[in-house]
Enzyme design. Structure first.
Site, short mmCIF file in Angstrom:
data_model
loop_
_atom_site.label_atom_id
_atom_site.label_comp_id
_atom_site.label_asym_id
_atom_site.label_seq_id
_atom_site.Cartn_x
_atom_site.Cartn_y
_atom_site.Cartn_z
N ASN A 9 47.64 39.86 45.73
CA ASN A 9 46.87 38.62 45.70
C ASN A 9 47.35 37.86 44.47
O ASN A 9 47.01 38.22 43.34
CB ASN A 9 45.37 38.93 45.60
CG ASN A 9 44.54 37.67 45.39
OD1 ASN A 9 45.06 36.56 45.48
ND2 ASN A 9 43.27 37.85 45.12
N TRP A 10 48.17 36.85 44.71
CA TRP A 10 48.75 36.11 43.59
C TRP A 10 47.72 35.19 42.92
O TRP A 10 47.99 34.64 41.86
CB TRP A 10 49.94 35.27 44.06
CG TRP A 10 51.10 36.08 44.53
CD1 TRP A 10 51.32 37.41 44.33
CD2 TRP A 10 52.24 35.60 45.27
NE1 TRP A 10 52.51 37.80 44.90
CE2 TRP A 10 53.09 36.70 45.49
CE3 TRP A 10 52.61 34.35 45.79
CZ2 TRP A 10 54.29 36.59 46.19
CZ3 TRP A 10 53.81 34.24 46.48
CH2 TRP A 10 54.64 35.35 46.68
N LYS A 11 46.58 35.00 43.56
CA LYS A 11 45.56 34.07 43.04
C LYS A 11 46.22 32.71 42.77
O LYS A 11 47.14 32.35 43.49
CB LYS A 11 44.88 34.68 41.80
CG LYS A 11 44.40 36.11 42.08
CD LYS A 11 43.50 36.66 41.03
CE LYS A 11 43.05 38.07 41.44
NZ LYS A 11 42.08 38.64 40.53
N HIS A 95 36.52 37.09 48.34
CA HIS A 95 36.96 37.57 47.02
C HIS A 95 35.87 37.25 46.00
O HIS A 95 35.23 36.21 46.07
CB HIS A 95 38.29 36.93 46.63
CG HIS A 95 38.90 37.62 45.45
ND1 HIS A 95 38.48 37.38 44.16
CD2 HIS A 95 39.86 38.57 45.37
CE1 HIS A 95 39.17 38.16 43.33
NE2 HIS A 95 40.03 38.89 44.04
N GLU A 97 35.99 36.17 43.13
CA GLU A 97 36.16 34.89 42.42
C GLU A 97 35.64 33.74 43.27
O GLU A 97 35.13 32.75 42.74
CB GLU A 97 37.64 34.71 42.04
CG GLU A 97 38.01 35.66 40.90
CD GLU A 97 39.44 36.16 40.90
OE1 GLU A 97 40.30 35.54 41.56
OE2 GLU A 97 39.70 37.19 40.24
N GLU A 167 36.43 45.93 45.44
CA GLU A 167 36.91 45.40 44.16
C GLU A 167 35.74 45.27 43.18
O GLU A 167 35.03 44.26 43.19
CB GLU A 167 37.54 44.02 44.37
CG GLU A 167 38.77 44.03 45.25
CD GLU A 167 39.72 42.89 44.90
OE1 GLU A 167 40.93 43.14 44.83
OE2 GLU A 167 39.26 41.76 44.67
N GLY A 173 41.24 42.21 36.64
CA GLY A 173 41.92 41.47 35.59
C GLY A 173 41.53 41.90 34.19
O GLY A 173 41.84 41.22 33.21
N SER A 212 42.67 46.07 38.61
CA SER A 212 43.61 46.62 37.62
C SER A 212 44.41 47.80 38.16
O SER A 212 44.72 48.74 37.42
CB SER A 212 42.89 46.98 36.32
OG SER A 212 42.25 45.83 35.78
N GLY A 233 46.23 42.31 42.00
CA GLY A 233 46.31 40.98 41.37
C GLY A 233 47.47 40.93 40.40
O GLY A 233 48.62 40.72 40.78
N GLY A 234 47.17 41.15 39.12
CA GLY A 234 48.18 41.00 38.06
C GLY A 234 49.50 41.69 38.35
O GLY A 234 50.58 41.11 38.16
P1 13P Z 1 43.81 42.67 39.22
O1 13P Z 1 44.75 43.63 39.90
O2 13P Z 1 44.54 41.64 38.38
O3 13P Z 1 42.72 43.36 38.50
O4 13P Z 1 43.12 41.81 40.39
C1 13P Z 1 42.53 42.47 41.44
C2 13P Z 1 42.15 41.47 42.46
O5 13P Z 1 41.22 40.71 42.27
C3 13P Z 1 42.93 41.42 43.68
O6 13P Z 1 42.30 40.64 44.64
#
Ligand code: 13P
Length: 251
Positions: A9-11, A95, A97, A167, A173, A212, A233-234
């Protein structure tokens, strides 16, 4: 046997040039990955570039959100059929967010799940508690409420055609990963909750962990019996890191 799935997930990250570089790194390394299904979920405006570069590769791709509507006067929204038009296989719904910053309710997320499925997309439904909720001992009730809303809206069979991602919000993050026990416990709870509606859906549905996950902790998390992959994510923003997680899921 559930095939592992690793989805990036590149956000809201990247640039056209940066994403082109990331995609060529991914394509160059995909040979290491055999057993896992792999995908990237890109910002909508870059999905056309992603399609052009990944078409014909082992990677699938997807969006990060979808409208509940199929077309019409909904400025700024992206419809499921539009994502399909650009070859998307997956779309993330609910998600944390989006729940937190766009006030997406459980009911709206459930409608998005239904819209994604109706458009021929595979929805990746995100569930998870905040730190406050965990500290109050509400993890299971929060996750159950989020899941039950989708089962009520779509029916258990349709839920079974999607993917779930657990999640924990406090692990996203932050570099703070859920412990193996914490993660496995919630994954098993989610599977048990699904089993109350339909045992074979519960047995077949993939439950990804997100929060993470990285090349260092992926193998241990993925070895848990109810963790069937990752939503990353990251670590999905660097091709070497993402490929290392994909390789861990293929072992
Ligand atoms: P991180 O891997 O950066 O913690 O993000 C997880 C995430 O929200 C994937 O959708």
């Amino acid at each position: 046997m559930r095939q592992p799935l690793v989805a990036g997930n590149w956000k809201m990250n990247g640039s056209r040039a940066g994403i082109a570089e990331l995609l060529s790194g991914l394509k160059a390394g995909i040979g290491q990955v055999t057993a896992a299904e792999v995908a990237v979920c890109a910002p909508a405006i870059y999905i056309s570039d992603v399609q052009q570069q990944l078409e014909g590769s082992a990677f699938k791709w997807g969006g990060q959100d979808v409208s509940v509507h199929t077309s019409g006067a909904y400025t700024g929204e992206i419809a499921g059929p539009m994502l399909r038009d650009f070859g998307c296989h997956f779309v993330i719904v609910g998600h944390s967010e989006r729940r937190a910053y766009h006030a997406e309710s459980d009911e709206l997320v459930a409608q998005k799940f239904a819209a994604a499925w109706a458009a021929g997309l595979v929805p990746i439904l995100c569930l998870g508690e905040t730190l406050d909720e965990r500290e109050q001992g509400a993890t299971e009730s929060v996750v159950a409420r989020q899941l039950d809303a989708v089962i009520a809206q779509c029916g258990i069979d349709t839920v079974g055609e999607g993917v779930i991602a657990y999640e924990p919000v406090w692990a996203i993050g932050t570099g703070r990963t859920a412990s193996l026990d914490q993660a496995q416990q919630v994954h098993a709870f989610i599977r048990g909750r699904l089993a109350q509606s339909n045992q074979s859906v519960a047995d077949g549905l993939r439950i990804l962990y997100g929060g993470s996950m990285n090349p260092k902790n992926a193998a241990d998390l993925l070895a848990q019996p109810d963790i069937d992959g990752g939503l990353i994510g990251g670590a999905s923003l660097k091709s070497d890191d993402f490929l290392a997680v994909c390789a861990a899921a293929s072992d």
